[in-house]
Design an enzyme around this catalytic site. Structure first.
Site, mmCIF file in Angstrom:
data_model
loop_
_atom_site.group_PDB
_atom_site.id
_atom_site.type_symbol
_atom_site.label_atom_id
_atom_site.label_comp_id
_atom_site.label_asym_id
_atom_site.label_seq_id
_atom_site.Cartn_x
_atom_site.Cartn_y
_atom_site.Cartn_z
ATOM 1 N N CYS A 1 0.795 -1.236 0.000
ATOM 2 C CA CYS A 1 0.000 0.000 0.000
ATOM 3 C C CYS A 1 0.831 1.292 0.000
ATOM 4 O O CYS A 1 0.398 2.303 -0.547
ATOM 5 C CB CYS A 1 -0.935 0.036 1.215
ATOM 6 S SG CYS A 1 -1.639 -1.564 1.663
ATOM 7 N N CYS B 1 1.624 3.847 -3.101
ATOM 8 C CA CYS B 1 0.612 4.792 -3.598
ATOM 9 C C CYS B 1 0.069 5.715 -2.507
ATOM 10 O O CYS B 1 -0.273 6.861 -2.772
ATOM 11 C CB CYS B 1 -0.550 4.030 -4.239
ATOM 12 S SG CYS B 1 -0.063 3.208 -5.765
ATOM 13 N N MET C 1 -8.104 2.262 -7.352
ATOM 14 C CA MET C 1 -7.624 1.283 -6.371
ATOM 15 C C MET C 1 -7.936 -0.119 -6.901
ATOM 16 O O MET C 1 -9.062 -0.383 -7.331
ATOM 17 C CB MET C 1 -8.359 1.546 -5.054
ATOM 18 C CG MET C 1 -8.381 0.407 -4.088
ATOM 19 S SD MET C 1 -6.991 0.456 -2.966
ATOM 20 C CE MET C 1 -7.327 -1.041 -2.034
ATOM 21 N N HIS D 1 1.389 8.769 -17.125
ATOM 22 C CA HIS D 1 2.475 7.889 -16.642
ATOM 23 C C HIS D 1 3.419 7.642 -17.819
ATOM 24 O O HIS D 1 3.239 6.683 -18.575
ATOM 25 C CB HIS D 1 1.887 6.575 -16.104
ATOM 26 C CG HIS D 1 2.900 5.759 -15.356
ATOM 27 N ND1 HIS D 1 3.915 5.071 -15.990
ATOM 28 C CD2 HIS D 1 3.078 5.536 -14.029
ATOM 29 C CE1 HIS D 1 4.658 4.458 -15.079
ATOM 30 N NE2 HIS D 1 4.174 4.725 -13.882
HETATM 31 FE FE1 DHE Z 1 7.923 2.252 -10.955
HETATM 32 C C1 DHE Z 1 10.204 4.078 -12.779
HETATM 33 C C2 DHE Z 1 7.864 4.710 -8.602
HETATM 34 C C3 DHE Z 1 5.356 0.666 -9.379
HETATM 35 C C4 DHE Z 1 8.272 -0.384 -13.077
HETATM 36 N N1 DHE Z 1 8.847 4.062 -10.747
HETATM 37 C C5 DHE Z 1 9.746 4.646 -11.622
HETATM 38 C C6 DHE Z 1 10.138 5.925 -11.110
HETATM 39 C C7 DHE Z 1 9.485 6.086 -9.916
HETATM 40 C C8 DHE Z 1 8.678 4.932 -9.693
HETATM 41 C C9 DHE Z 1 9.582 7.285 -8.994
HETATM 42 C C10 DHE Z 1 11.093 6.899 -11.791
HETATM 43 C C11 DHE Z 1 12.525 6.586 -11.451
HETATM 44 C C12 DHE Z 1 13.498 7.511 -12.166
HETATM 45 O O1 DHE Z 1 13.339 7.741 -13.365
HETATM 46 O O2 DHE Z 1 14.421 8.003 -11.518
HETATM 47 N N2 DHE Z 1 6.755 2.651 -9.303
HETATM 48 C C13 DHE Z 1 6.916 3.703 -8.489
HETATM 49 C C14 DHE Z 1 5.931 3.663 -7.420
HETATM 50 O O3 DHE Z 1 5.849 4.451 -6.445
HETATM 51 C C15 DHE Z 1 4.987 2.595 -7.738
HETATM 52 C C16 DHE Z 1 3.701 3.235 -8.260
HETATM 53 C C17 DHE Z 1 4.550 1.762 -6.541
HETATM 54 C C18 DHE Z 1 5.674 1.109 -5.813
HETATM 55 O O4 DHE Z 1 5.432 0.648 -4.719
HETATM 56 O O5 DHE Z 1 6.800 1.040 -6.272
HETATM 57 C C19 DHE Z 1 5.734 1.881 -8.874
HETATM 58 N N3 DHE Z 1 6.955 0.451 -11.200
HETATM 59 C C20 DHE Z 1 5.960 -0.008 -10.446
HETATM 60 C C21 DHE Z 1 5.563 -1.345 -10.842
HETATM 61 O O6 DHE Z 1 4.686 -2.075 -10.286
HETATM 62 C C22 DHE Z 1 6.323 -1.677 -12.072
HETATM 63 C C23 DHE Z 1 5.364 -1.688 -13.260
HETATM 64 C C24 DHE Z 1 6.997 -3.048 -12.054
HETATM 65 C C25 DHE Z 1 8.156 -3.156 -11.109
HETATM 66 O O7 DHE Z 1 9.243 -3.505 -11.555
HETATM 67 O O8 DHE Z 1 7.965 -2.916 -9.938
HETATM 68 C C26 DHE Z 1 7.279 -0.489 -12.145
HETATM 69 N N4 DHE Z 1 9.026 1.923 -12.622
HETATM 70 C C27 DHE Z 1 9.053 0.747 -13.314
HETATM 71 C C28 DHE Z 1 10.029 0.854 -14.390
HETATM 72 C C29 DHE Z 1 10.578 2.134 -14.320
HETATM 73 C C30 DHE Z 1 9.934 2.782 -13.191
HETATM 74 C C31 DHE Z 1 10.337 -0.238 -15.409
HETATM 75 C C32 DHE Z 1 11.649 2.741 -15.215
HETATM 76 C C33 DHE Z 1 11.079 3.153 -16.534
HETATM 77 C C34 DHE Z 1 12.140 3.686 -17.476
HETATM 78 O O9 DHE Z 1 12.063 3.352 -18.675
HETATM 79 O O10 DHE Z 1 13.005 4.432 -17.043
#
Ligand code: DHE
Length: 559
Positions: free
Chosen positions: A46, A49, A100, A378
């Protein structure tokens, strides 16, 4: 066929250091064991988010009781206590229209009841994490003097893909030329992103437990040379990229504690920690402004540090870290992910729960624009291309709407002067079959724009990508069935086609098919020109692949 999404955006493992929630007057009683279990589930599922202190961000405020006054002086009150256990159980089990997701297929009935009671109690406050704590966690596994002085393997390092194996807490280094898994290394819990050193030799990866791992690609096999903890929950890292400072520093962004940390780029020795607590753009104090995306400028010795809850973009000048200068730019709340425009002067970042994209001009150090978009933009890092009618554009998809928005971006290049009138406007919205997009991608050598929709509740949508023809955007996009192309058997758990990454030359697109925790998943590779399947990379160890980072494209910020 409709299938429910599994727990979207499951979160960090910081629960270990936590005590139980403090009892809140009027809240259902909980035993110490229940509180500990609630704390663990909350941080895993949780907090990403809703925030550790539950003040809300992409998700709603989950405090037991809250009171707020809007700008017209109108007071409203709410909170979990008002909703009560039965209503909360329903929300947790079945999700809401507000975005949610349902948890009835990942949490048991008892766990749902426990969480409904847990969030009526006062939130836990996890411990702080000081420079000394960072120092204590720092492991210099291979000092610089013991590292190779030249590349000891024959791999084409520029075309290696650092691939997140999310739920095993590992990183797979895949040779982009042969498409063989070169090596798999242990990293942090639910490892999130990887970024490359300016030289392309090192991979820095950050896990949701705040663990940063530094991997040297010059050894015969990729080798972890240092690691450090940024805190108990983190999402971002980047190096210093400005001329003369290449790889001198690494910066890491914390979710908890809310702070960014500067380290030595060659050893990860911690040098400085800077808190991001303070006032929001609305002038209210926020105790938990988390660091979202961070990117290194190519034109100045600066990082762009995006602070989620305050809506402030910090330009951090690292030329003198003892006398650190920060330029603080007001934008909009809940900054998340973003990327450069094609000139790499403007950084565009989604203020996702405000339904806006903020653009910062890193040359002048000012906000260039706040662009209204559809619901919950996003972009990942977004995608840049030259639109046949509107000139240079940067693309973002949306979690909450079925469109990819194209935003016109400015340039000094005279050949695009006629497009100036469109700058910072959404010039086109490309229709998608549904919402739930997370990433879009193109490459300067490509004429295609790829968009995924892994968070769409329809199975048919979550498993596919849509590809737009940049030369003629009036054509309907081509559907690419990633799950089918993988040839993997259908499983009980939903398989999501997520995150595209080009190879170095921009001729192939790699997409993860992200399956269940215990299922074998795959990376499905397509020929970008013909859109035909080229290769399925799979292995019993290929579990929950998500983000993929091509060394060259990540190092040079090509997207
Ligand atoms: Fe991410 C990037 C935060 C869930 C895959 N994710 C980012 C960034 C942030 C972030 C702040 C940018 C980083 C940067 O550029 O410096 N992500 C979050 C969350 O807070 C969130 C919503 C919930 C959590 O608890 O983490 C979340 N993210 C996910 C996933 O569930 C994803 C789909 C699968 C996973 O691996 O966890 C996911 N996030 C990604 C990916 C990037 C990313 C693949 C980088 C994208 C890129 O091309 O640079």
């Amino acid at each position: 066929m409709k299938r429910k999404l599994l727990g979207m955006f499951a979160v960090s493992a910081m629960a270990g250091a936590m005590g139980g929630a403090f009892a809140q007057e009027g809240a259902p009683a909980m035993t110490a064991a229940e509180k500990a279990q609630g704390a663990k589930i909350y941080f895993e599922r949780c907090a990403g988010c809703h925030g550790v202190l539950r003040k809300g961000a992409t998700g709603k405020n989950l405090e037991p009781a809250w009171k707020k006054t809007d700008k017209d002086g109108k007071v409203s009150e709410g909170g979990m206590l008002k909703l009560g256990t039965t209503r909360l159980e329903k929300v947790i089990a079945f999700g809401t229209d507000g975005g949610m997701v349902n948890y009835d297929d990942i949490l048991t009935k008892d766990e749902i009841n426990l969480m409904a009671r847990y969030i009526q109690n006062t939130p836990d406050v996890p411990p702080e994490f000081s420079l000394k704590d960072m120092k204590d966690s720092w492991k210099l596994i291979v000092p610089v003097k013991d590292r190779p002085t030249k590349q000891m393997n024959k791999i084409n390092l520029a075309n290696v893909f650092a691939t997140t194996l999310r739920d095993t807490g590992e990183l797979a280094l895949i040779d982009g030329d042969t498409k063989q898994i070169w090596h798999i290394l242990k990293t942090g819990y639910a490892v999130h992103i990887s970024r490359m050193s300016a030289s392309g030799r090192y991979v820095y990866t950050v896990g949701r437990d705040g663990l940063v791992t530094m991997i040297d690609l010059w050894f015969e096999k990729p080798t972890t040379v240092a690691s450090i903890r940024l805190g108990s929950d983190a999402r971002s890292v980047d190096v210093s990229k400005f001329k003369g400072y290449e790889d001198k520093y690494l910066v890491g962004g914390g979710y908890w504690p809310p702070q960014y940390s500067i380290m030595d780029g060659g050893t990860l020795e911690p040098l400085k920690v800077v808190s991001t607590r303070g006032m929001t753009v609305d002038g209210e104090y926020h105790p938990e402004p988390r660091v979202a995306s961070i990117v290194a400028s190519h034109i100045k010795p600066e990082w762009v540090v995006n602070v989620k809850e305050t809506g402030m973009i910090k330009l951090v000048d690292y030329s003198d870290i003892n006398n650190l200068k920060e330029t603080t730019i007001n934008s909009a709340k809940f900054l998340h992910d973003g990327g450069w425009d094609y000139t790499k002067r403007y950084f565009l970042v989604a203020a996702n729960a405000s339904h806006k994209v903020a653009a910062v001009d890193t040359k002048t150090g000012k906000l260039a624009a706040l662009v209204d978009t559809k619901k919950i933009p996003h972009p990942g890092r977004g995608a840049n291309f030259i639109h046949p009618k509107f000139g240079p554009v940067w693309a973002t998809g949306h979690l909450g709407d079925a469109v990819v928005s194209l935003i016109s971006t400015p340039t000094d290049d005279k050949k695009y002067a006629k497009y100036k009138q469109y700058n910072w406007k959404v010039v086109e919205e490309l229709k998608m079959p549904g919402a739930g997009n997370l990433f879009v991608k193109t490459h300067p050598n490509s004429t295609h724009l790829w968009a995924d929709m892994p968070m769409n509740p329809e199975l048919e949508n979550a498993e596919v990508n849509y590809v737009y023809d940049i030369k003629d955007l009036s054509k309907p996009p081509v559907k690419i069935d990633v799950a089918k192309d993988s040839g993997l058997p259908v499983t009980k758990a939903l398989r999501r086609a997520v995150h595209q990454e080009y190879n170095k030359d921009g001729t192939e697109v790699w997409i993860s098919l992200w399956g269940g925790k215990t299922d074998q998943s795959a990376i499905v590779v397509y020929d970008d020109k013909t859109l035909k399947l080229k290769k399925v990379i799979t292995d019993p160890k290929m579990i929950t692949p998500t983000g993929k980072f091509n060394v060259y494209n990540t190092m040079k910020d090509i997207f």
